[in-house]
Scaffold this active site. Sequence first.
Site, PDB file in Angstrom:
ATOM      1  N   HIS A  57      20.568  21.554  85.740  1.00 54.03           N
ATOM      2  CA  HIS A  57      21.650  21.927  85.120  1.00 54.03           C
ATOM      3  C   HIS A  57      21.353  21.680  83.547  1.00 54.03           C
ATOM      4  O   HIS A  57      21.355  20.726  82.882  1.00 54.03           O
ATOM      5  CB  HIS A  57      22.863  21.143  85.400  1.00 54.03           C
ATOM      6  CG  HIS A  57      24.129  21.660  84.809  1.00 54.03           C
ATOM      7  ND1 HIS A  57      25.082  22.301  85.486  1.00 54.03           N
ATOM      8  CD2 HIS A  57      24.452  21.675  83.410  1.00 54.03           C
ATOM      9  CE1 HIS A  57      26.121  22.690  84.607  1.00 54.03           C
ATOM     10  NE2 HIS A  57      25.632  22.214  83.423  1.00 54.03           N
ATOM     11  N   HIS A  59      21.639  23.968  79.391  1.00 59.57           N
ATOM     12  CA  HIS A  59      22.192  25.047  78.495  1.00 59.57           C
ATOM     13  C   HIS A  59      21.069  25.293  77.425  1.00 59.57           C
ATOM     14  O   HIS A  59      20.904  24.796  76.214  1.00 59.57           O
ATOM     15  CB  HIS A  59      23.575  24.741  77.906  1.00 59.57           C
ATOM     16  CG  HIS A  59      24.491  24.546  78.926  1.00 59.57           C
ATOM     17  ND1 HIS A  59      25.356  25.404  79.270  1.00 59.57           N
ATOM     18  CD2 HIS A  59      24.834  23.473  79.690  1.00 59.57           C
ATOM     19  CE1 HIS A  59      26.327  24.971  80.009  1.00 59.57           C
ATOM     20  NE2 HIS A  59      25.938  23.711  80.255  1.00 59.57           N
ATOM     21  N   GLN A 152      31.553  30.951  79.788  1.00 60.85           N
ATOM     22  CA  GLN A 152      32.274  29.572  79.025  1.00 60.85           C
ATOM     23  C   GLN A 152      33.733  29.421  78.687  1.00 60.85           C
ATOM     24  O   GLN A 152      34.297  28.523  79.124  1.00 60.85           O
ATOM     25  CB  GLN A 152      31.224  29.304  77.677  1.00 60.85           C
ATOM     26  CG  GLN A 152      31.815  28.418  76.857  1.00 60.85           C
ATOM     27  CD  GLN A 152      31.313  27.000  77.210  1.00 60.85           C
ATOM     28  OE1 GLN A 152      30.146  26.669  77.303  1.00 60.85           O
ATOM     29  NE2 GLN A 152      32.169  26.254  77.685  1.00 60.85           N
ATOM     30  N   HIS A 210      30.415  25.012  86.761  1.00 62.43           N
ATOM     31  CA  HIS A 210      30.988  23.850  86.232  1.00 62.43           C
ATOM     32  C   HIS A 210      32.213  23.527  86.763  1.00 62.43           C
ATOM     33  O   HIS A 210      33.104  24.494  86.620  1.00 62.43           O
ATOM     34  CB  HIS A 210      31.168  24.287  84.740  1.00 62.43           C
ATOM     35  CG  HIS A 210      29.906  24.392  83.952  1.00 62.43           C
ATOM     36  ND1 HIS A 210      28.975  25.032  84.110  1.00 62.43           N
ATOM     37  CD2 HIS A 210      29.409  23.333  83.045  1.00 62.43           C
ATOM     38  CE1 HIS A 210      27.814  24.829  83.200  1.00 62.43           C
ATOM     39  NE2 HIS A 210      28.213  23.914  82.426  1.00 62.43           N
ATOM     40  N   GLU A 213      35.204  19.386  85.430  1.00 58.94           N
ATOM     41  CA  GLU A 213      34.704  18.491  84.546  1.00 58.94           C
ATOM     42  C   GLU A 213      35.488  18.016  83.584  1.00 58.94           C
ATOM     43  O   GLU A 213      36.020  18.434  82.483  1.00 58.94           O
ATOM     44  CB  GLU A 213      33.618  19.256  83.472  1.00 58.94           C
ATOM     45  CG  GLU A 213      32.859  18.384  82.629  1.00 58.94           C
ATOM     46  CD  GLU A 213      31.656  19.203  81.728  1.00 58.94           C
ATOM     47  OE1 GLU A 213      31.890  20.450  81.708  1.00 58.94           O
ATOM     48  OE2 GLU A 213      31.046  18.531  80.960  1.00 58.94           O
ATOM     49  N   ASP A 309      21.577  18.978  81.155  1.00 59.74           N
ATOM     50  CA  ASP A 309      22.747  19.321  80.691  1.00 59.74           C
ATOM     51  C   ASP A 309      22.758  19.803  79.396  1.00 59.74           C
ATOM     52  O   ASP A 309      22.692  21.023  78.786  1.00 59.74           O
ATOM     53  CB  ASP A 309      24.124  18.495  80.735  1.00 59.74           C
ATOM     54  CG  ASP A 309      25.462  19.375  80.570  1.00 59.74           C
ATOM     55  OD1 ASP A 309      25.378  20.703  80.735  1.00 59.74           O
ATOM     56  OD2 ASP A 309      26.430  18.715  80.760  1.00 59.74           O
TER      57      ASP A 309
HETATM   58 ZN   LIG Z   1      27.069  22.256  81.552  1.00 60.52          ZN
END
Ligand SMILES: [Zn+2]
Length: 425
Positions: A57, A59, A152, A210, A213, A309
Site C-alpha cells: 500500500h 501513494h 481520493q 481505502h 480509515e 502508505d
Molecule cells: Zn493510502
Amino acid sequence: MSDLLIRNATLRDGRSGIDVLATGGRIVDVAPRIDADAATTIDAQGLLLSPPFVDAHFHMDSTLSYGLPRVNRSGTLLEGIALWGELKPTLTQDAIVERALSYCDWAVAKGLLAIRSHVDVCDPRLLAVEALLHVQEKVKPWLDLQLVAFPQDGVLRSAGALDRLQRALAMGVDVVGGIPHFERSMADGAESVRVLCELAAEQGRLVDMHCDETDDPSSRHIETLAFHAQRLGLQGRVTGSHLTSMHSMDNYYVSKLIPLMRDAQVHAIANPLINITLQGRHDTYPKRRGMTRVPELMAAGVNVAFGHDCVMDPWYALGSGDMLEVAAMGLHVAQMTGEDGMRACFEAVTENAAQILQLDGYGIAVGNRADFVLLQARDPVEAIRLRATRLKVFRAGKVVAETPAATAALHLPGRPTSVDWSLRR
Ligand SMILES: [Zn+2]
C-alpha cells in the site's frame, strides 16, 4: 555454466548452509552444497537471504512532495487531503515522474522490489495516471509497480470520478480502488462499494479500497466489502486497506465481522507508520492507537500485510522506503513481541504482501524469479531489530543494489576494535 551461485545462506524458515543457483533469471536449485559452477559466486557467510520486500500500500503520485506548496501544520489526515487538493492543480507530469523514479531508486536500494501504489483519478487531466503508467514501464526491469485507480475525493462524492476511474483502467491501471468512508453518507459509502466491486467483477480486476480509515466504530464498510466479495465470487481478489475503525469497534460485532472477512477471503492491509500518527486525533486521553486488529485477523486466518502508505508527502514527513521500519512499527503498535508475532511481522512485508499483489514467481524456490535480498542479519527478527543493511539486492539473478555492511570502529581501551550488533544464538 549457471549465472549466479549464492553459497551458505540462511533462509527465513531457519534452514542454514543453503546454496541458491540461478540461471536465465530464474532459480534452478535450492539445496545444501550445490555442485555447480557459475559466472558469479557469492559467499553469504550464513546471513539471511530473503525474498524481496513488497509494499502492499503506497501513494507514488504524492511521494517526495513534502513541503509543496506548504507543510501540513496540524499533521492530520484531513489537512493532508486538503493540502493534496492544493498541490494537485500545480502538478506536472515531469515532476511526478521524477519524484516517483527517485523513490523507486530508494526502494531498490532497500530491497523493495514490488509496490502497489494507489493513483488519484479525481484530477480531470489524469496527469498522475499517465505519469505513473510511464514510471511503471520504465522501472519494470527492476521493480514491479502495480497501480490502483483511487478516487481520493470519493467516487460518488466527486462529480465525474467514476468515469475517470474507468478511463484510468482503460489506460492500463490494474486494480479498482475506492474510499467509502469519505463519501457523504454511510449509504453512499455502501453504494460506492457495490458499484466498484461490480465493476471489478465485470472486468476481472482485483479490488483494493481505502476502507474505514477513521476512528468511528460505526464505519463498517469492510462488512459491505466482504459481503460483495462473496456475492460476486471475488474471493481472494479483494483487499481492505487501513480498516482502522476496527480498532474502536465493539468486540461482539468484530466476532461476527472477522469470520465474514475470512470466509470472503478478503485481505487486510495495515499501515502502521501512518495509522499510529493519523488516528486518535480527536481523542484527548487515553488516545487510541487506531491500527486495525492485526494479530486477531492473522489468528483467524485472514491474510494481513503492512504497507508504507506515505513517504515525505502531505500526510507524512518521514520514511525512506524501508519496509523493516514498517514491520518494526507494526510489531510495536500491535504488541506482537512474541517470537511468532515478530516473525509474522516480517511476513507482513514480504510473503503476505506478495499474495495480495498476486506476484508471479515470488519466493526462494525452484522455478521462481531469482529476486532476493542478502541482509546483514541472521534471521527475520534480527533483520527487524537492526533494520538490517541490504548488503546485496538481486533482480532476475543480477545485483541491482549494494550497501556496505554497517559497522563502527571503537576506540576504547581493552575493548574490541569494532562493534558486533548480533547476538550469537
Ligand atoms: Zn493510502
